[in-house]
Design a protein around this motif. Structure first.
Motif, PDB file in Angstrom:
ATOM      1  N   THR A  90    -112.728  11.572  85.111  1.00 41.16           N
ATOM      2  CA  THR A  90    -113.854  12.397  84.736  1.00 41.16           C
ATOM      3  C   THR A  90    -114.486  13.026  86.130  1.00 41.16           C
ATOM      4  O   THR A  90    -113.940  12.820  87.038  1.00 41.16           O
ATOM      5  N   TYR A 104    -116.486  12.149  87.906  1.00 43.19           N
ATOM      6  CA  TYR A 104    -117.097  11.305  89.169  1.00 43.19           C
ATOM      7  C   TYR A 104    -116.183  10.297  89.394  1.00 43.19           C
ATOM      8  O   TYR A 104    -116.498   9.201  89.994  1.00 43.19           O
ATOM      9  N   THR A 105    -114.988  10.079  88.663  1.00 44.42           N
ATOM     10  CA  THR A 105    -114.043   8.916  88.719  1.00 44.42           C
ATOM     11  C   THR A 105    -112.649   9.575  89.110  1.00 44.42           C
ATOM     12  O   THR A 105    -112.274  10.542  88.637  1.00 44.42           O
ATOM     13  N   GLN A 155    -111.944   5.217  92.747  1.00 46.77           N
ATOM     14  CA  GLN A 155    -113.196   5.776  93.511  1.00 46.77           C
ATOM     15  C   GLN A 155    -114.239   6.357  92.315  1.00 46.77           C
ATOM     16  O   GLN A 155    -113.766   6.790  91.390  1.00 46.77           O
ATOM     17  N   ILE A 156    -115.574   6.109  92.610  1.00 44.18           N
ATOM     18  CA  ILE A 156    -116.404   6.522  91.755  1.00 44.18           C
ATOM     19  C   ILE A 156    -117.698   7.279  92.780  1.00 44.18           C
ATOM     20  O   ILE A 156    -117.775   6.494  93.699  1.00 44.18           O
ATOM     21  N   TRP A 203    -124.859   8.156  80.185  1.00 44.94           N
ATOM     22  CA  TRP A 203    -125.361   8.045  81.274  1.00 44.94           C
ATOM     23  C   TRP A 203    -126.505   7.000  81.501  1.00 44.94           C
ATOM     24  O   TRP A 203    -127.477   7.196  80.557  1.00 44.94           O
ATOM     25  N   MET A 239    -121.515   5.866  82.989  1.00 45.76           N
ATOM     26  CA  MET A 239    -121.159   7.105  82.917  1.00 45.76           C
ATOM     27  C   MET A 239    -120.409   7.467  81.710  1.00 45.76           C
ATOM     28  O   MET A 239    -119.769   6.305  81.156  1.00 45.76           O
ATOM     29  N   PRO A 240    -120.379   8.671  81.255  1.00 41.96           N
ATOM     30  CA  PRO A 240    -119.347   8.988  80.115  1.00 41.96           C
ATOM     31  C   PRO A 240    -118.127   8.614  80.308  1.00 41.96           C
ATOM     32  O   PRO A 240    -117.658   8.472  81.319  1.00 41.96           O
ATOM     33  N   PHE A 248    -117.157   4.440  82.112  1.00 36.44           N
ATOM     34  CA  PHE A 248    -117.132   3.932  83.709  1.00 36.44           C
ATOM     35  C   PHE A 248    -118.616   3.539  83.975  1.00 36.44           C
ATOM     36  O   PHE A 248    -119.583   3.976  83.460  1.00 36.44           O
ATOM     37  N   GLY A 249    -118.593   2.712  85.077  1.00 35.97           N
ATOM     38  CA  GLY A 249    -119.925   2.190  85.400  1.00 35.97           C
ATOM     39  C   GLY A 249    -119.666   1.863  86.896  1.00 35.97           C
ATOM     40  O   GLY A 249    -118.679   1.713  87.433  1.00 35.97           O
ATOM     41  N   TYR A 250    -120.871   1.358  87.662  1.00 31.19           N
ATOM     42  CA  TYR A 250    -120.931   0.922  88.809  1.00 31.19           C
ATOM     43  C   TYR A 250    -122.095   0.187  89.272  1.00 31.19           C
ATOM     44  O   TYR A 250    -123.141   0.409  88.662  1.00 31.19           O
ATOM     45  N   LEU A 269    -116.826  -1.058  90.517  1.00 36.78           N
ATOM     46  CA  LEU A 269    -116.690   0.008  89.640  1.00 36.78           C
ATOM     47  C   LEU A 269    -116.110  -0.589  88.408  1.00 36.78           C
ATOM     48  O   LEU A 269    -115.266  -1.372  88.232  1.00 36.78           O
TER      49      LEU A 269
END
Lengths: 368, 368, 368
Positions: A327, A329-330, A365-366, B14, B56-57, B60-62, B80
């Motif tokens: 995405t 951001y990843t 990476q995020i 989000w 995130m869409p 994904f997350g952090y 992540l």
């Protein structure tokens, strides 16, 4: 609106956005056992950053970010800014316009580490004041800097400037740039130029000048890049001259790299903005029915730390990377390098200083 | 919506939430003077944490959080994540599924410090990758880990797994769990098992194996708990076996604790979620006409660091705590422990190693 | 609403606000060469702070902020609070009510550094509990404190109190205050009183008692200030008595300063709130057709570290500053000091300890 994290906006020019990034690295280094380099598996939290940025009425803005990896604090950008039209003034700790790849965020590079010369020649953020002027396709940057905030107070200072011409020819983004850097060092200073074998989780440097007494440094960099649909190519060279005073010879070291990349997924392209590479935004990201963007890259990276009687070694590195941008951001990255050394700083069996090292690095990476 | 701090949400998945906590501790330790332990009044900022978490869409997350207490940075979670239905993948620094109490947030424990074995056996977050699968009443967790990010690069690695069965029988929440941990240590490593007397602001450990050369560790933990209205009971045991190589005996150390608690205020109960204790949310909090939740707890805590010729000491601790949870995000705690030692690491007068220590600790807590 | 950064509000008393500040300093110190002080140009990132603050239903609140300058973490405020009407209770690391200028934020002072006595006598935030009561024009503050969180656990404790009367006479804000401080030091402690020459980027102190063995300190401060339209005047005195035990004489050191300021721009005035100076909010800020607020200030600052046989030196400093407050959250400051020393800690040629030092400091500031 969301840019990884939410960006808050208010009337009159108010904005505020938290920011951060996670880079998790692992991989292998394979060096001749006789060098006694600490090779094999390695890993690290390469970057764990948290920060904020914002703008205010009147044209003012700020950005503060710190890296917490390794349980140590390292300020990255810590700036206050003033913008008026095409002009931007910056005070605080920021990059001194060293090179295209150094100025491009580590979030957006084609390999997990930048070309060898960028670390070797000591590129880092420094405290200073600078002006940036960017009419149309031109970018002019100039500033006066002292040391990194962790090293202040210091008597070092530098004058740094960069010029970029970045026209769009049809659908092709061109980038041509040059930068020059004169840095005066505090009396009694030394410099040391060295570099890791592509991956950062090892502390062994096979190329290393050792400490050199130095009065000043002069750096000159050239930049060229093009992005056309799924293709990109980028090349940089950098000469670093050290003035060691009247009694010693003054070496000029050299580094350069050239890379090319291609997206296997339809509709994807490298981002570019304001004289640096920007974020890849997959045409069909994960979560919206797509698989994200898949990119392959190849790079030849050269670093020569031999000159004027200094034998720091030469490194010729052949590199390939595969990047999966799920995405905006990843990302997941994997890269491999074959590094050929001559006059290496770590001798192998029988005093042999010409050998090869292999390195594999992966990164999750995020950012937000 | 507010969860201590605001949680921001946007379309497509989000989310973003700042997070942090303050734990302020003070108290007393009373040990035999002849041990020369630094007893009497003590205090510390136990935890001062700031961080962020988000999603995130694409699934994904952090989460990134750092502890700043003592003017030092210590990363806690730096992860992540990827979620798809009942499956969650995690990369980065996180807990390696050590025990029920270790995995429950320090915000939600029944005493200001966890049972002795959790610190003694070196439980801490480590960098790794893990998978979590949680269909219905079952939770399965497994991962591969290396060291804490402050210690990387390292050659240590561990394989860790945990299984939890957590059915709800009528209004009673049951918890049954087991975890296993195999950790291979870098050549030449040592391990040291030791523990403070309940309160963290003292650096004296009356129980301590000293450094033991070690090739690997194997840990096995059992967990059982039940929550029924105002009552809860929880018990854990943990065996830590050290493989010291062919020439040395391999000790197995043991720790365990059992606690029970009761809310004096009507309608209150311990929280439970996803295989760990969760937040107490007072039925009648301060600020809404109530006085919050008041809970009393008792615990017996045992740690045995004697085995196979190693004399680290044994600690038997009888503990009581009183917790006032004013609101969902604020708590005051006071606890007392009577700790009985045999083979203590710090000798008292005449070489006596069997004596008792008293400890009182209070904590003021807020989180967001 | 925006207060530099957005302040989020929710029903029932929820608030949350990120916060931070950047102070970038540079300047010159000119001392007699024969003192071998490291004079000339200097610079530093004086403060790079990030933090959060918030409040919760039930009257609870928190504030956590850390300074990251120099790549080191230093917690500033780390508190949890409870408010009920005119009463406020605070636990955690905060200022112990030392003086008007010390309690006024560094964002709002008239010179880039506070009066000499504030650093000289070791004012800093400490961990403790305090109560504040503020009916009408009166402010009463009292607390019990131990050490700074970086120094805990410690056996030091202090009792601190402050009283302020702050009536508004017509359009004139008056401020009259007094504070008293009794601090008991851990057995075997030393204290050292010293101060830099106005600017913080030098580490040379021309006035310095050196280490003095000490059992306790007693401090007494008096405060007076007035703000009337564009004018303000402020004066403080502080006596610091050291009890060195029965065998040694007990010196009393003294510091004090008086300053006056005037805004050249129409409609501007110093802010004042709750017993401290507050933010200047320009009547016509940059970005709204104005040029911001321009203020000139003069200060006489005195510090006497000679008493009872201790020769730490005396410093008499004549200072002028020019402050440009572009907007509520941005400032540029320049100040000059002529510092006259007697019995200076650093001897000049021929053992001369009576000489003068000049210092110039500039600061760029933004906060949110």
């Amino acid at each position: 609106s969301w840019k990884g994290a939410p960006e808050f906006k208010g009337e009159g020019g108010w904005t505020f956005k938290p920011r951060g990034r996670i880079n998790l690295d692992a991989g292998f280094v394979n060096a001749p056992d006789s060098t006694s380099a600490n090779d094999g598996f390695g890993s690290e939290a390469r970057r764990i950053r948290l920060g904020v940025q914002g703008s205010m009425p009147g044209g003012f803005g700020y950005k503060v970010e710190a890296d917490l990896a390794g349980d140590e604090v390292a300020l990255t950008d810590a700036i206050l800014t003033y913008k008026d039209g095409d002009l931007k003034l910056t005070a605080g700790q920021h990059n001194n316009f060293q090179s295209l790849e150094e100025l491009s965020s580590s979030l957006n590079t084609s390999f997990i580490e930048r070309a060898a010369f960028t670390d070797a020649f000591g590129f880092q953020r420094r405290v200073g004041v600078s002006a940036e002027f960017s009419p149309n396709d031109v970018l002019i940057q100039a500033g006066l800097f002292t040391g990194n905030s962790a090293d202040l107070p210091a008597k070092d200072w530098s004058a740094d400037g960069r010029f970029v011409y970045m026209p769009k020819l049809g659908s092709t983004q061109l980038h041509l740039g040059a930068s020059a850097h004169l840095r005066s060092l505090e009396s009694g200073s030394t410099v040391r130029y060295r570099q890791r074998p592509l991956v950062h989780f090892t502390s062994d440097r096979f190329i290393n000048t050792g400490n050199l007494s130095a009065d000043s440094e002069f750096g000159l960099g050239l930049e060229a890049a093009a992005i056309s649909g799924p293709f990109h190519v980028s090349a940089e060279t950098y000469w670093q001259k050290v003035d060691r005073g009247p009694a010693l010879a003054n070496p000029t070291f050299f580094g350069g790299s050239i890379e090319a990349g291609y997206f296997l997924t339809k509709g994807d392209s490298r981002g570019y903005k304001g004289g640096t590479f920007d974020r890849v935004k997959p045409a069909n990201p994960v979560g919206e029915g797509g698989i994200g963007a898949v990119q392959i890259n190849a790079r030849y990276d050269h670093l020569d730390l031999n000159d004027a009687g200094i034998i720091g070694g030469t490194q010729n590195s052949y590199q390939a990377s595969l990047i999966w941008t799920m995405t905006d951001y990843t990302r997941l990255l994997i890269n491999y390098a074959r590094l050929n050394y001559d006059d290496a700083a770590l001798p192998a069996a029988g005093g042999n200083r010409s050998y090869s090292v292999d390195a594999v690095g992966i990164r999750a990476q995020i950012d937000f």
